[in-house]
Scaffold this active site. Structure first.
Site, PDB file in Angstrom:
ATOM      1  N   GLY A 292       3.771   7.867   1.120  1.00 15.04           N
ATOM      2  CA  GLY A 292       4.612   7.957  -0.065  1.00 15.04           C
ATOM      3  C   GLY A 292       3.828   7.671  -1.322  1.00 15.04           C
ATOM      4  O   GLY A 292       2.743   7.107  -1.257  1.00 15.04           O
TER       5      GLY A 292
ATOM      6  N   PRO B  53       2.509   5.996  -4.855  1.00 17.21           N
ATOM      7  CA  PRO B  53       2.237   4.590  -5.140  1.00 17.21           C
ATOM      8  C   PRO B  53       3.474   3.871  -5.686  1.00 17.21           C
ATOM      9  O   PRO B  53       4.233   4.449  -6.444  1.00 17.21           O
ATOM     10  CB  PRO B  53       1.151   4.632  -6.219  1.00 17.21           C
TER      11      PRO B  53
ATOM     12  N   THR C 279       6.136   2.856  -4.136  1.00 10.92           N
ATOM     13  CA  THR C 279       7.443   3.115  -3.551  1.00 10.92           C
ATOM     14  C   THR C 279       7.826   2.069  -2.509  1.00 10.92           C
ATOM     15  O   THR C 279       8.901   2.142  -1.942  1.00 10.92           O
ATOM     16  CB  THR C 279       7.480   4.501  -2.891  1.00 10.92           C
TER      17      THR C 279
ATOM     18  N   ASP D   1       2.383  18.222 -26.418  1.00 10.03           N
ATOM     19  CA  ASP D   1       3.292  19.265 -25.944  1.00 10.03           C
ATOM     20  C   ASP D   1       2.501  20.454 -25.424  1.00 10.03           C
ATOM     21  O   ASP D   1       2.808  20.998 -24.363  1.00 10.03           O
ATOM     22  CB  ASP D   1       4.192  19.739 -27.095  1.00 10.03           C
TER      23      ASP D   1
ATOM     24  N   HIS E 196      10.146  18.029 -36.052  1.00 10.81           N
ATOM     25  CA  HIS E 196       9.514  18.296 -34.759  1.00 10.81           C
ATOM     26  C   HIS E 196      10.440  17.848 -33.621  1.00 10.81           C
ATOM     27  O   HIS E 196      10.748  18.622 -32.711  1.00 10.81           O
ATOM     28  CB  HIS E 196       8.170  17.553 -34.702  1.00 10.81           C
ATOM     29  N   GLU E 197      10.894  16.618 -33.722  1.00  5.58           N
ATOM     30  CA  GLU E 197      11.746  16.102 -32.639  1.00  5.58           C
ATOM     31  C   GLU E 197      13.084  16.829 -32.615  1.00  5.58           C
ATOM     32  O   GLU E 197      13.635  17.097 -31.547  1.00  5.58           O
ATOM     33  CB  GLU E 197      11.965  14.593 -32.795  1.00  5.58           C
TER      34      GLU E 197
HETATM   35  P1  ADP Z   1       3.041   0.694  -2.422  1.00  8.82           P
HETATM   36  O1  ADP Z   1       3.939   1.750  -1.880  1.00  8.82           O
HETATM   37  O2  ADP Z   1       2.114   1.258  -3.441  1.00  8.82           O
HETATM   38  O3  ADP Z   1       2.371  -0.113  -1.380  1.00  8.82           O
HETATM   39  P2  ADP Z   1       4.338  -1.775  -2.971  1.00  8.82           P
HETATM   40  O4  ADP Z   1       4.968  -1.930  -1.646  1.00  8.82           O
HETATM   41  O5  ADP Z   1       3.132  -2.589  -3.220  1.00  8.82           O
HETATM   42  O6  ADP Z   1       4.011  -0.251  -3.250  1.00  8.82           O
HETATM   43  O7  ADP Z   1       5.435  -2.056  -4.080  1.00  8.82           O
HETATM   44  C1  ADP Z   1       5.147  -2.710  -5.272  1.00  8.82           C
HETATM   45  C2  ADP Z   1       6.319  -3.523  -5.737  1.00  8.82           C
HETATM   46  O8  ADP Z   1       7.399  -2.690  -6.113  1.00  8.82           O
HETATM   47  C3  ADP Z   1       6.865  -4.420  -4.682  1.00  8.82           C
HETATM   48  O9  ADP Z   1       6.222  -5.641  -4.662  1.00  8.82           O
HETATM   49  C4  ADP Z   1       8.329  -4.572  -5.090  1.00  8.82           C
HETATM   50  O10 ADP Z   1       8.489  -5.598  -6.025  1.00  8.82           O
HETATM   51  C5  ADP Z   1       8.627  -3.267  -5.757  1.00  8.82           C
HETATM   52  N1  ADP Z   1       9.321  -2.348  -4.851  1.00  8.82           N
HETATM   53  C6  ADP Z   1       8.858  -1.166  -4.423  1.00  8.82           C
HETATM   54  N2  ADP Z   1       9.753  -0.553  -3.635  1.00  8.82           N
HETATM   55  C7  ADP Z   1      10.803  -1.374  -3.519  1.00  8.82           C
HETATM   56  C8  ADP Z   1      12.043  -1.309  -2.812  1.00  8.82           C
HETATM   57  N3  ADP Z   1      12.392  -0.258  -2.060  1.00  8.82           N
HETATM   58  N4  ADP Z   1      12.875  -2.348  -2.931  1.00  8.82           N
HETATM   59  C9  ADP Z   1      12.554  -3.400  -3.679  1.00  8.82           C
HETATM   60  N5  ADP Z   1      11.421  -3.534  -4.356  1.00  8.82           N
HETATM   61  C10 ADP Z   1      10.532  -2.531  -4.297  1.00  8.82           C
HETATM   62 ZN    ZN Z   2       6.662  17.238 -29.371  1.00 12.32          ZN
END
Ligand code: ADP
Ligand code: ZN
Ligand code: MG
Length: 668
Positions: A235, A237, A239, A534, A458-459
């Site tokens: 997944g 980073p 997540t 843009d 612009h915006e």
């Molecule tokens: P990676 O997928 O890069 O290993 P981590 O597991 O290190 O990511 O997640 C980083 C931080 O993000 C965690 O310490 C937590 O605080 C938060 N986090 C990520 N996903 C969740 C989740 N599903 N629920 C709660 N906290 C989350």
């Molecule tokens: Zn713009």
């Protein structure tokens, strides 16, 4: 291991060994060498001078033969007062009355003694001058010993540094090949559970199933099933892959080895492989257990692809060892390997084949519901006010991952604390989100009124385009408050959680992105650098459509996306195709730009309204826009469909209804 070594290990180094000691020692030595040399008081003479006149005249009291190398001469007292030796009294010579007064080098001791005896042949034996041998070790003698010593010291130092942080005590020199995995078992528990991981229900289920395999293998084996050897968490980073593994360690109640892929990598050849071997040996002893390798891409990268960049045989050896070890035991032994990566595409195919990591558990960016739950988890530990609407926050953060959300919650708390509040309100969260999207708000960044006018138009151009284009994402807000270093203003949209994009959507997106520059051109007749960002986006999009998504009829249904990294910096197409792609991209952007200009010409009055309102209020939300220029045509259409469906009219299909109610996150 020596006793000394043992003792040192028992008392953990309070002060780490400082390399400057060695420099200090070296400096001291050099200084003392100079001192030693200058302490040499004797004057150098020739051997011949010693025999004639010194010895001949009886001026010599006695001599010392040092190291069979040179002779030190002591003069008699009477001799010292003789005029020819007068210059010895010269204070510059640092002369000491005691002597030795002269010295000279000899070729060979035996030769010299023979010569000495010959010269004194006619002197009575009792009057002959005595000589005595002497051995001395000067500093210059053992300085050569120092360099190997220094080298050894340096090695020890390096070994210590590299070996530090490993498990178990012991001299790290001997532990360099030992695995650095951290073991969690009944003595050292993780206190993260699945409750701390929000959403990700399917992943949790799969992970739990693996734990279940370990605990009740017979249940599965009785049906003839084979227990999987490994699972790979994949997944983007942030997540929650690492978090998930930690929670698994907390829930599994079996020993859990945790190590990061980069922990295998060391400067020395063979260390990585030996660490892998050691890890699996330890794991087999603790079975049933789980091994977790975080960021496995550090060692699992496909072999051979980087050969022409110097290659990394050490990494390949490590990977080979890992593959061998994974083959070397079967699931029955009760060791399951869990690994995490955010770059599965670069992993070696051999790792991914069934029989090794036979399960792949996808961990995706959270959807609306997932984000809501993550906000739920992270707002639990902070003090939030009653006005905080988690649902609304989740709706405003599409594309955000768990790590982003954790960061926003923390940021909101910091912002509230800075304002001296006793609780965190919705406004703080809003600011935290803005901050994470656009950088820190710069209230006092000085912008000239002229520039502000340009930014406003612009915006407004972006906002108007987005408003009237059917496939554009709904607008959340548009602002001309400068943020961060570069952004002078921005329009925030609410992208859907969407995986498939159509040509029309890309076109609308492109037009909307070009809206800023087009507005500048229409209103002021000149363009500025403000559109750089843009244009970059548009260029990427256009190249994507033409060369990657096969959306250009002339280039055809081809994709030159190098997802496997196989092309090795070479273009997989001919020069003509390259020209065609460039040509088509240009035409595509031109077409989009003309369309955008047309659209803005058509809504010139609305553009004016929005720009002026922006200059006045600086921030406009969706509601403000609706008040000024009416509802979005798309929304009106949807409402009509909804209305029709509610009245049970013909043509209002289920699908339409669903689309109207579900496709877009609710906003008010
Ligand atoms: P990676 O997928 O890069 O290993 P981590 O597991 O290190 O990511 O997640 C980083 C931080 O993000 C965690 O310490 C937590 O605080 C938060 N986090 C990520 N996903 C969740 C989740 N599903 N629920 C709660 N906290 C989350
Ligand atoms: Zn713009
Ligand atoms: Mg991680």
């Amino acid at each position: 291991m020596s006793e000394k070594e043992n003792k040192r290990n028992k008392t953990p180094n309070k002060k780490p060994f400082n390399f400057f000691w060695i420099y200090g020692l070296l400096g001291l030595l050099v200084v003392s060498m100079f001192v030693y040399d200058s302490a040499d008081t004797s004057e150098k003479i020739d051997e011949a001078v010693f025999f004639d006149p010194m010895l001949k005249n009886g001026d010599v009291e006695n001599i010392e033969v040092v190291n069979k190398e040179f002779v030190e001469v002591y003069l008699t007292e009477e001799a010292l007062s003789k005029p020819e030796y007068e210059k010895l009294k010269n204070p510059k010579l640092n002369f000491s009355a005691k002597g030795p007064h002269y010295k000279f080098y000899i070729g060979d001791q035996a030769d010299f003694i023979a010569k000495l005896n010959e010269a004194q042949a006619d002197v009575a034996p009792k009057d002959r001058i005595a000589w005595k041998p002497d051995t001395r070790t000067g500093i210059s003698g053992w300085i050569w010993l120092l360099f190997p010593l220094l080298l050894i010291g340096f090695w020890i130092y390096m070994f210590r540094r590299m070996g530090s942080g490993g498990v178990g005590g012991g001299s790290q020199i001997f532990n360099i090949g030992k695995s650095k995995a951290r073991l969690f078992d009944e003595n050292d528990q993780v206190n993260i559970t699945f409750k701390d991981v929000a959403g990700l229900d399917e992943a949790k289920e799969e992970v739990m199933e693996i734990v279940d395999f370990l605990k009740h293998p017979d249940k599965y084996k009785s049906l003839g099933g084979k227990i999987p050897k490994g699972a790979l968490l994949i997944g983007p980073p942030g997540t929650g892959k690492t978090l998930m593994a930690k929670a698994m360690a907390g829930e599994a109640k079996v020993p859990f080895f945790s190590i990061s892929g980069s922990d295998f990598v060391e400067m020395f050849v063979g260390v990585g492989a030996s660490r892998v071997r050691d890890l699996f040996k330890q794991a087999r002893e603790k079975a049933p257990c789980i091994i977790f390798i975080d960021e496995i891409d550090a060692i699992g990268r496909a072999r051979g692809t980087s050969r022409n960049l110097g290659g990394n045989d050490e990494r390949e050896n490590t990977l080979n060892q890992l593959l061998v070890e994974m083959d070397g035991f079967d699931g029955d032994k009760g060791v399951i390997i869990l690994a995490a990566t955010n770059r599965p595409e670069i992993l070696d195919k051999a790792l991914l084949r069934p029989g090794r990591f036979d399960r792949q558990i996808g961990i995706d960016r959270p959807d609306l519901k997932g984000r809501k739950m993550i906000f739920g988890v992270h707002t639990k530990s902070i003090k939030i006010g009653s006005d905080v609407d988690v649902e609304k926050l989740a709706a405003q953060t599409p594309g955000f991952v768990g790590a982003d959300i954790a960061n926003i919650c923390n940021e909101a708390a910091l912002l509230a604390a800075r304002k001296g509040k006793s609780e965190i309100n919705m406004k703080d969260f809003q600011d935290a989100i803005d901050r994470s999207i656009g950088g820190l708000e710069k209230k006092n960044k000085l912008i000239s009124p002229d520039e502000k006018r340009i930014v406003a138009y612009h915006e407004a151009g972006h906002a108007i385009c987005g408003w009237f284009l059917e496939h554009a994402h709904p607008l959340v807000k548009v602002t001309i408050v400068p943020r961060g270093v570069a952004a002078l203003g921005y329009a925030q949209y609410l992208p859907k959680d969407q995986y498939l994009y159509s040509t029309e959507q890309f076109m609308d997106e492109m037009c909307m992105t070009l809206g800023g520059r087009a507005a500048e051109e229409i209103v002021f007749g000149s363009i500025t650098t403000g559109a750089q960002n843009d244009l970059e986006k548009v260029t990427k999009l256009a190249y994507g459509m033409t060369a990657i998504y096969g959306m250009n009829p002339k280039v055809g249904n081809v994709s030159f996306n190098d997802s496997q990294g196989e092309y090795n910096f070479q273009k997989p197409y001919s020069e003509e195709t390259a020209q065609l792609i460039d040509e088509e991209v240009r035409q595509l952007i031109d077409r989009a730009y003309n369309r955008t200009k047309e659209l803005l010409h058509e809504h010139r009055d609305n553009l004016e309204k929005v720009a002026l309102a922006l200059l006045d209020k600086e921030v406009l939300f969706k509601d403000d826009m609706e008040d000024m220029i009416g509802k979005r045509p798309v929304d009106l259409k949807k409402e009509a469909a909804e209305h029709a469906a509610r009245n049970g009219q013909l043509g209002a299909t289920e699908d339409l209804l669903e689309e109207a109610t579900e496709a877009e996150p609710k906003e008010d």
